[in-house]
Design a protein around this motif. Structure first.
Motif, mmCIF file in Angstrom:
data_model
loop_
_atom_site.group_PDB
_atom_site.id
_atom_site.type_symbol
_atom_site.label_atom_id
_atom_site.label_comp_id
_atom_site.label_asym_id
_atom_site.label_seq_id
_atom_site.Cartn_x
_atom_site.Cartn_y
_atom_site.Cartn_z
ATOM 1 N N ILE A 214 0.846 -1.205 0.000
ATOM 2 C CA ILE A 214 0.000 0.000 0.000
ATOM 3 C C ILE A 214 0.875 1.247 0.000
ATOM 4 O O ILE A 214 0.618 2.209 -0.723
ATOM 5 N N GLU A 215 1.960 1.169 0.775
ATOM 6 C CA GLU A 215 2.881 2.294 0.852
ATOM 7 C C GLU A 215 3.455 2.600 -0.531
ATOM 8 O O GLU A 215 3.550 3.752 -0.943
ATOM 9 N N LYS A 216 3.802 1.508 -1.253
ATOM 10 C CA LYS A 216 4.392 1.664 -2.590
ATOM 11 C C LYS A 216 3.369 2.269 -3.549
ATOM 12 O O LYS A 216 3.687 3.172 -4.316
ATOM 13 N N GLU A 217 2.149 1.757 -3.490
ATOM 14 C CA GLU A 217 1.091 2.280 -4.359
ATOM 15 C C GLU A 217 0.851 3.766 -4.079
ATOM 16 O O GLU A 217 0.682 4.562 -4.990
ATOM 17 N N LEU A 218 0.853 4.095 -2.806
ATOM 18 C CA LEU A 218 0.624 5.474 -2.408
ATOM 19 C C LEU A 218 1.716 6.374 -2.980
ATOM 20 O O LEU A 218 1.444 7.465 -3.486
ATOM 21 N N GLU A 219 2.950 5.868 -2.901
ATOM 22 C CA GLU A 219 4.095 6.627 -3.413
ATOM 23 C C GLU A 219 3.901 6.913 -4.901
ATOM 24 O O GLU A 219 4.057 8.045 -5.347
ATOM 25 N N SER A 220 3.542 5.853 -5.668
ATOM 26 C CA SER A 220 3.441 6.058 -7.119
ATOM 27 C C SER A 220 2.221 6.909 -7.449
ATOM 28 O O SER A 220 2.244 7.682 -8.408
ATOM 29 N N ALA A 221 1.157 6.794 -6.648
ATOM 30 C CA ALA A 221 -0.014 7.650 -6.876
ATOM 31 C C ALA A 221 0.364 9.110 -6.647
ATOM 32 O O ALA A 221 -0.040 9.999 -7.384
ATOM 33 N N LYS A 222 1.188 9.341 -5.621
ATOM 34 C CA LYS A 222 1.644 10.704 -5.321
ATOM 35 C C LYS A 222 2.436 11.256 -6.489
ATOM 36 O O LYS A 222 2.265 12.404 -6.876
ATOM 37 N N GLU A 223 3.334 10.405 -7.024
ATOM 38 C CA GLU A 223 4.165 10.811 -8.165
ATOM 39 C C GLU A 223 3.275 11.219 -9.334
ATOM 40 O O GLU A 223 3.463 12.253 -9.956
ATOM 41 N N GLU A 224 2.287 10.334 -9.641
ATOM 42 C CA GLU A 224 1.400 10.577 -10.773
ATOM 43 C C GLU A 224 0.643 11.885 -10.592
ATOM 44 O O GLU A 224 0.490 12.670 -11.518
ATOM 45 N N LEU A 225 0.185 12.099 -9.376
ATOM 46 C CA LEU A 225 -0.575 13.304 -9.078
ATOM 47 C C LEU A 225 0.284 14.539 -9.329
ATOM 48 O O LEU A 225 -0.165 15.528 -9.912
ATOM 49 N N LYS A 226 1.543 14.437 -8.911
ATOM 50 C CA LYS A 226 2.463 15.555 -9.081
ATOM 51 C C LYS A 226 2.630 15.869 -10.571
ATOM 52 O O LYS A 226 2.573 17.026 -10.977
ATOM 53 N N GLU A 227 2.832 14.792 -11.365
ATOM 54 C CA GLU A 227 3.012 14.978 -12.809
ATOM 55 C C GLU A 227 1.766 15.576 -13.437
ATOM 56 O O GLU A 227 1.840 16.482 -14.261
#
Ligand SMILES: Nc1ncnc2c1ncn2[C@@H]1O[C@H](COP(=O)(O)OP(=O)(O)O)[C@@H](O)[C@H]1O
Ligand SMILES: [Mg+2]
Length: 403
Positions: free
Chosen positions: A155-168
């Protein structure tokens, strides 16, 4: 007091690197249950990956989805016990497993929560030493805790990549908003300037006729003509695009638009010694587009490509499907773009040409942004440039909207 393996496991479900946590968990389990080796395997698409290891024996064993004791343990709700039969080396009641070499007893405890399988704890001992009922109960509990650790890490990993995507996505949105306002501002300005400019040109012409060529200062009038003509050219570029500045989106085929855009240039290409190559996607490429506006976007790219190949070359028009996007690329084998210019080429009025307006790419980018698309440039100085337009695939977008 008994070693509190459950408490130790629960302590691991805190933020941190999952690799480190699982390696530590293997050590804790080994200590708690008195085996000779403990491996923690995490189950993924390609099978079982060793994520934690402690104790004796080889560590670099991984398994396919149905391979070895971990594969056997998958799908079993309860722990799987394996004994080595005394008779004959390598006889584990038919279980093939490289990792069992040198051991006589093994226990595979599935890591499961909510019906989801995440991997196994794989314990091995050199002696035939079966844990008692109480130990097995503790192992089941420890496994449940460990499963939570793994789930938490996922979940932590998914959250990280979701954050990245949101930033982009945020950055892209900001960019396109800025571009659209820039385009609108240019449009309004062009509108304001166009009429006075025509008047200035007209009056200068009348004045010239009136005074004749021999009066002092006639050369200044000449300068006025030249400058007015240049500005009119700039305005035309902007005007063509703003004349109909609201988009009329219809289902279109990107291939057809690309073909139609290149056709008027075919003569120019041939006379300029430029070979035209078309590499179009087979079959329709549905996009929601304003055909005329998109053709203006292509016009600008094609004109730039031709201008960059004064001594001839190859212009390649490519269309393709990439995931949920339709791509169209205009590539040339011209001079390319200098590295220090590449960040500026989309800015209004940036030009490196003597008679350039610097509006072509600004307009192109604005049109593409209004189509909810993006444009990218790839260039090697001296080897040519490629401009890639990316628009949402109309069918894919329709699906996303229906969901
Ligand atoms: N295909 C290309 N090859 C090399 N340079 C290019 C190409 N397309 C654009 N450029 C660079 O980007 C600048 C801006 O292009 P554009 O906005 O169309 O304005 P203009 O063509 O009037 O200069 C050009 O002056 C040129 O330096
Ligand atoms: Mg241009």
């Amino acid at each position: 007091m008994e070693y509190d393996i459950i408490g130790e496991m629960a302590g691991l479900a805190a933020p941190g690197k999952s690799g480190v946590k699982l390696a530590r968990a293997a050590g804790l389990l080994l200590k708690a249950f008195g085996f000779d080796q403990c491996c923690i395997y995490v189950y993924g698409k390609s099978g079982f990956a060793l994520k934690g290891h402690s104790g004796k024996g080889a560590r670099a064993v991984s398994y396919g989805p149905s391979e070895g004791a971990p594969g056997l343990g998958r799908g079993k709700r309860a722990a799987l016990e394996l004994y080595k039969l005394e008779a004959g080396e390598g006889s584990w009641r038919g279980v093939e497993d490289r990792g069992l070499k040198g051991f006589r007893y093994a226990l595979v405890q599935p890591l499961e929560a909510g019906g989801e399988f995440h991997g196994v704890i794989y314990l091995k001992s050199i002696e035939r030493k079966r844990p008692g009922a109480e130990d097995r109960r503790r192992l089941r509990k420890a496994a449940l805790q460990l499963t939570l650790v793994i789930k938490y890490a996922e979940i932590e990993k998914e959250l990280e990549s979701a954050k990245e995507e949101l930033k982009e996505a945020r950055a892209a949105l900001k960019d396109s908003e800025r571009l659209i306002t820039l385009g609108d501002m240019a449009a309004a300005l062009a509108h304001e300037i166009k009429n006075p400019l025509i008047s200035i040109g007209g009056f200068a012409a009348r004045l010239g006729k009136h005074l004749g060529p021999d009066v002092p200062g006639a050369q200044y009038l000449e300068r006025i003509f030249v400058e007015v003509a240049r500005l009119e050219k700039v305005m035309d570029g902007a005007f063509r695009f703003i004349k109909d500045s609201s988009l009329d989106l219809k289902p279109e085929d990107m291939n057809a638009i690309a073909e139609e855009a290149i056709r008027p240039f075919e003569e120019d290409l041939a006379s300029g010694g430029i070979e035209l190559r078309k590499d179009l996607h087979q079959g329709r490429l549905p996009v929601l587009a304003d055909r005329e506006q998109l053709k203006i976007a292509f016009d600008n790219l094609i004109a730039n490509a031709i201008q960059s190949m004064e001594k001839g070359g190859v212009l390649t028009m490519t269309t393709a499907l990439s995931g949920q996007y339709v791509l169209a690329t205009v590539a040339d084998t011209g001079a390319g773009i200098e590295p220090d210019a590449i960040d500026k080429i989309f800015n209004p009025f940036f030009t490196t040409k003597r008679n350039g307006t610097g509006l072509g790419l600004t307009i192109t980018r604005t049109i593409v942004a209004r189509h909810k698309g993006s444009i990218k440039v790839e260039s090697r100085a001296g080897a040519g440039a490629a401009f890639i337009i990316m628009l949402p695939h109309a069918a894919a977008e329709g699906q996303a909207q229906r969901q």
